[in-house]
Design an enzyme around this catalytic site. Sequence first.
Site, PDB file in Angstrom:
ATOM      1  CB  CYS A 138      13.944   3.021   2.943  1.00  0.00           C
ATOM      2  SG  CYS A 138      12.280   2.500   2.602  1.00  0.00           S
ATOM      3  N   GLY A 273      -4.527   3.824   9.578  1.00  0.00           N
ATOM      4  CA  GLY A 273      -3.297   3.116   9.938  1.00  0.00           C
ATOM      5  C   GLY A 273      -3.338   2.569  11.350  1.00  0.00           C
TER       6      GLY A 273
END
Lengths: 322, 255
Positions: A138, A273
Amino acid sequence: MHAQSGGNLIRTSFRLGPVEFKNRVLVASGTFGYGDECVSAVDVNRLGGIVTKSLSLKPREGNPPPRIVETTGGMLNSIGLANIGVHRFVSEKLPFLRTVDTAVIANIAASTIEEYCAVLEILEGEEGIDAYEINVSCPNVREGGLNFGTSCPMTAEITKQLRGRTRRPLIIKLTPNVTHISEFARAVEDAGADAVSVMNTLIGMALDVRTRKPVLSTVTGGLSGPAVKPVALAKVYETARAVKIPVIGIGGITNGRDAIEFLLAGALAIQVGTANFVDPAAGIKVADEMKAYCAEQGIADMGSLVGALDARTGVSVLDSWL
Amino acid sequence: MLQTSCPVLSLTAVAENVFLLVLDAPEIAPLVRPGQFLNVRIDETSDPLLRRPFSVYRTEGNRLELLFNVVGRGTHALAEKRKGDRLDVLGPLGVPFTLDDPGFTTAVLVAGGLGVAPMPITTRELLLKGKAVRTFLGARNKGSLVTTHLVQVEIATDDGSEGLRGTVVDLLERAFASGVPARPKIFACGPHPMLKAVAAFAVRFDIPCEVSMEGPMGCGIGICQGCPVELTNPAKKYALMCKDGPTFDARTIRW
């Protein structure tokens, strides 16, 4: 848990600290919502665990469109961590997650170290969360948007701060967009992490040659899907040889054979995923196929496969190619 | 939402680069509401990786009909399917058109290009509900028009080879200039610029308008968050095209 298969009992479970996982297949953060969206199509109780969408302190709207683009054997995404925020997660999603018979791992994202700590502390007060996975990929608002996860000292500092605030298993999800992922794994191991998830998406880009514009609104995005599997496998192999804590393998797994490869390369467990976007039941199918492989190979404990690759000689290229 | 493997019953070219795919889908077909879509896995390989979304064109018992044109790798592979091939289908998905609304008596269907896809199933439902239906179609040329299973059709083509030479919005303008239908509501589907123009037209005439949006999607069920649509609502910036749409009240969209 022991599963009957091919006349043999196959042990599929594993432990991470106090948490027992019934099998080695988790669904990756951001690919299964908060666990409640896929319920009508998927029996989530057959998964080893659910990793939630990244939770931030405040709700996040996410990035402008286009956010995704398909690439050869994969996809690029730039979702921008769109999520409902930790408070609404606790009030609206956690009650359901407490009823499921599978491990629940809360994934946390933040733009400051204080925010990581604040989200974790809110979740610490709640029952029904078995472990944390920390998304360090992030932008750090204090460092001009530089990614936390590409700074080894920052990644270690986040780990240390969170370690001091929880006894639940702490898993750090590492980014592959660094020179040596194993250095980061060692740093978080030293800072008290219980495991690492390897890997987050690779930075990628796609252009429209007609308009000469990037396809994604953010220009670059994260590459995932089968296209990244060989890279992920190499990162897991590198990491597993460098640390003593478990490695959870992630990257392009779409079937049981892929998952077994990750175990052999050193992963204790794996996450499915992007395959969930194609087939919401992908995780369950991967788990079934892993069990079938064990039955076929006469393997009683799936754990015996972890790191059990034979690295001395290569496989015949001809055999694996044709 | 169901996930089933559906055999192809037929695949036929019905216009220039427009194909009609008929699937045998006894579980899904009876559940479909007008405006909903399916997310179709083209094949079991990883290339193309993602499913492709298609509006439902018609249902007939167990038969599920989709209309598509070949625009990329996914639809190219889909056009190669043969009778008996199976397709993994997720559906029905998304929010249907609001056809129960007692506030209108005339449905004004507006379609551009392949935006005609959801109109036949919508037309049938509207007629069953006793609504009047008028249909405005825009297409590149005469050869690309698909006009079956529609009623009261008026046409505009870019090259003037059929109907009015111009856009479907030009056609609407002309029709409404000679008389606005009784208590109308617009249901529109097509490319974004066309929907934007239809939405502006609806605001100008103060007519309720629902649009069915098209665009790239990932999962089709709201998980990947890959298909945001920007809203005018200051409290909620984005909706998801797949889960909150594909149909929206045109006034809620930031065009």
